[in-house]
Write an enzyme that holds these catalytic residues in place. Structure first.
Site, short mmCIF file in Angstrom:
data_model
loop_
_atom_site.label_atom_id
_atom_site.label_comp_id
_atom_site.label_asym_id
_atom_site.label_seq_id
_atom_site.Cartn_x
_atom_site.Cartn_y
_atom_site.Cartn_z
CG ASP A 1 47.12 46.22 36.93
OD1 ASP A 1 46.11 45.50 36.93
OD2 ASP A 1 47.33 47.10 37.80
CD GLU B 1 42.83 46.30 34.25
OE1 GLU B 1 41.86 46.08 34.99
OE2 GLU B 1 43.81 46.95 34.63
C1 NOJ Z 1 43.47 45.88 37.89
C2 NOJ Z 1 43.71 44.55 38.52
O1 NOJ Z 1 43.13 43.56 37.72
C3 NOJ Z 1 43.10 44.62 39.89
O2 NOJ Z 1 43.01 43.38 40.52
C4 NOJ Z 1 43.89 45.61 40.71
O3 NOJ Z 1 43.26 45.79 41.96
C5 NOJ Z 1 43.96 46.97 40.01
N1 NOJ Z 1 44.21 46.87 38.62
C6 NOJ Z 1 45.07 47.79 40.61
O4 NOJ Z 1 46.31 47.26 40.26
#
Ligand code: NOJ
Length: 535
Positions: free
Chosen positions: A201, A275
């Protein structure tokens, strides 16, 4: 034949545990609910599941606010349930990817609680970004939270802490070696429990620069309140280019270390997918250099128009850029942070694009419910739970629409998802979109996904490159057709509103909408539809 290693050309099914299946009648999905439905997942023809966070969490941001990364939140079950889920998945040859959240913890994590009581200058505060405010009492700098509002919150003794997301998600200080030590412990914990990979993440966010400086934003872009997927892409890219807290060089040293850790599990093929929202797109490939991570999400298809030039450019660029570092691209049409693809571009277009994309080299990610063609849920403001809704005083509606639970069976909502009130309402209009109902309809989206994913496994993986078919107008704006060949298969998409004739000699393998007719020795592809042909 499947190429090796397993993740290279996998299809990965993203499960949002809270919305998959409720096994204990509390209105929320849980781990046993997933385990009980692994046959359904296996029959879809996917290779792996990615589980969004199920760790101990006050759930201020859908579990991305982690209070204990090495335990399961009681709302989802316990560690035994996690173990059973992993074992049962493996028995069905499904790999399991866990979501790891290294940019921040929950404010309920013991480290943050200790930092609050230990006070300024303490080693407990040094694990986060705690600073005094300016002499006039304002926060240390002008950064905005991605969920809206300032990215600083003041604690009792007057210091501020940084949170790029909600105030309940304090950012970790990755200059402090204790942070990496703790995350390596977490990675090992889940690998030892059996997971096969990680989705990382906010992988681009761990290292911050110039924490005490204002972000110079001459164009006033951050007045947009936020930085997210729903923004105008050109504004988002302009912001991504200038913010001092994303895509810093320092993040790569972290992933090199992690790669060594993953590789130390000989024979396990542990993978990680980043991500990373970065700009320019070339920067994304740095995350997948041979000594770093294995994949990086390509988010361009989450926002691209259903139009020939836009799609050609996005797809071609992803393939070409990844090739520069010997990586393969990833393809995602939906996830838990974006509007569902059927709502964004239309349900026929969404089916056509899925079939088109499933032929491409690399890994395809499918967000649970996408296979059913689910649209975004219709929600009242009183249903909403996304922190971005609250932090922008309702200006941004947030991401709950994509997170509505899956409709399983029966005639009335909540369609077998739960015996209680579901945590988000499921519209009665989804009656024809339940898994049970789509299984009975050979023309359903679910049947298309099952066929296409099984064909993809048999025909498309492992054969490397695609060749674009350079028919007249190829890749031009507004052109009706976009097509490529891969091995012996031809994939063609008709983006236009009318049926199109094309010169393809071959046997029909799959079509996303309608039927393909022959006419004057040519094939007629229905409007807003894709098809696969074998030579
Ligand atoms: C990306 C995640 O996919 C999302 O759902 C989240 O709110 C943010 N990062 C913060 O962790």
């Amino acid at each position: 034949m499947k190429s090796s290693p397993w993740w290279k050309e996998a299809t990965i099914y993203q499960i949002y545990p809270r919305s998959f299946f409720d096994s204990n009648g509390d209105g929320e999905g849980d781990l046993p609910g997933i385990t009980a439905h692994l046959d359904y997942v296996q029959q879809l023809g996917v290779d792996a599941i990615w589980l969004s966070p199920f760790y101990t969490s006050p759930n201020k941001d859908g579990g991305y606010d982690v209070a204990n990364p090495r335990d399961v939140d009681p709302r989802f079950g316990n560690l035994e349930d996690a173990k059973r889920l992993i074992e049962q998945a493996h028995q069905r040859e499904l790999r399991v990817i866990a979501d790891i959240v290294p940019n921040h913890f929950s404010d309920q994590h013991e480290w943050f609680q200790a930092a609050l009581s230990a006070g300024r200058g303490s080693k407990e505060r040094a694990r986060f970004h705690f600073y005094d405010g300016n002499t006039d009492g304002t926060p240390p700098n002008n950064w905005i939270s991605l969920f809206g509002g300032p990215s600083w919150t003041q604690v009792e003794d007057g210091q501020y802490y940084l949170h790029l997301f909600d105030s309940s998600q304090p950012d970790l200080n990755w200059d402090n070696p204790e942070v990496n030590e703790d995350f390596e412990k977490t990675l090992r914990f889940w690998i030892d429990l059996g997971v096969d990979g990680f989705r990382i993440d906010v992988a681009h966010g761990l290292v911050k620069e110039d924490v005490l400086k204002n972000h110079s934003d001459p164009q006033g872009l951050s007045n947009a309140l936020r930085l997210d997927v729903a923004m105008d892409p050109s504004k988002r890219n302009a912001l991504l280019l200038t913010v001092p807290y994303f895509d810093r060089q320092g993040v790569h040293a972290i992933y090199r270390k992690w790669r060594t850790l993953f590789d130390s599990y000989a024979g396990r093929d542990i993978m990680a997918v980043a991500e990373a929202w970065v700009h320019p797109p070339e920067n994304a490939t740095r995350y997948v250099r041979p000594d770093e991570l294995h994949q990086v999400f390509n988010f361009d298809l989450l926002t691209a128009e259903f139009e020939s030039k836009a799609l050609f450019e996005v797809i071609d660029r992803a393939i070409t850029l990844n090739a520069t570092v010997s990586a393969l691209p990833t393809w995602a049409l939906s996830n838990h942070d974006s509007p569902r693809v059927a709502s964004r571009i239309g349900s026929e277009q969404a089916r056509a694009l899925a079939l088109f994309v499933f032929g491409l080299p690399g890994s395809a990610y499918v967000f649970a419910g996408q296979e059913l063609g689910l649209p975004d849920g219709e929600l009242a403001d009183s249903d909403r739970q996304d922190p971005s809704f609250f932090r922008t005083n309702g200006v941004i509606k947030g991401r709950d629409g994509a997170r509505v639970p899956l409709p399983w069976s029966g005639e009335t909502t909540p369609f077998g998802f739960t015996s209680a009130k579901p945590w988000l309402p499921i519209s009665q209009s989804w009656k024809e979109l339940t898994i049970e109902s789509e299984l009975q309809d050979p023309k359903s989206s679910l049947h298309l996904y099952r066929n296409a994913l099984n064909l993809r496994k048999d025909l498309m993986t492992g054969s490397g490159e695609i060749n674009w078919i350079q028919s007249p107008g190829h890749g031009d704006k507004g052109n009706s057709l976009l097509s490529y060949t891969r091995g012996t298969v031809t994939v063609i998409m008709n983006l236009s509103e009318s049926a199109q004739e094309c010169d393809i000699d071959g046997r029909l393998l799959a079509v996303s909408n309608g039927t393909v007719e022959g006419h004057n020795g040519k094939k007629v592809i229905p409007a807003r539809s894709s098809a696969w042909f074998s030579a």
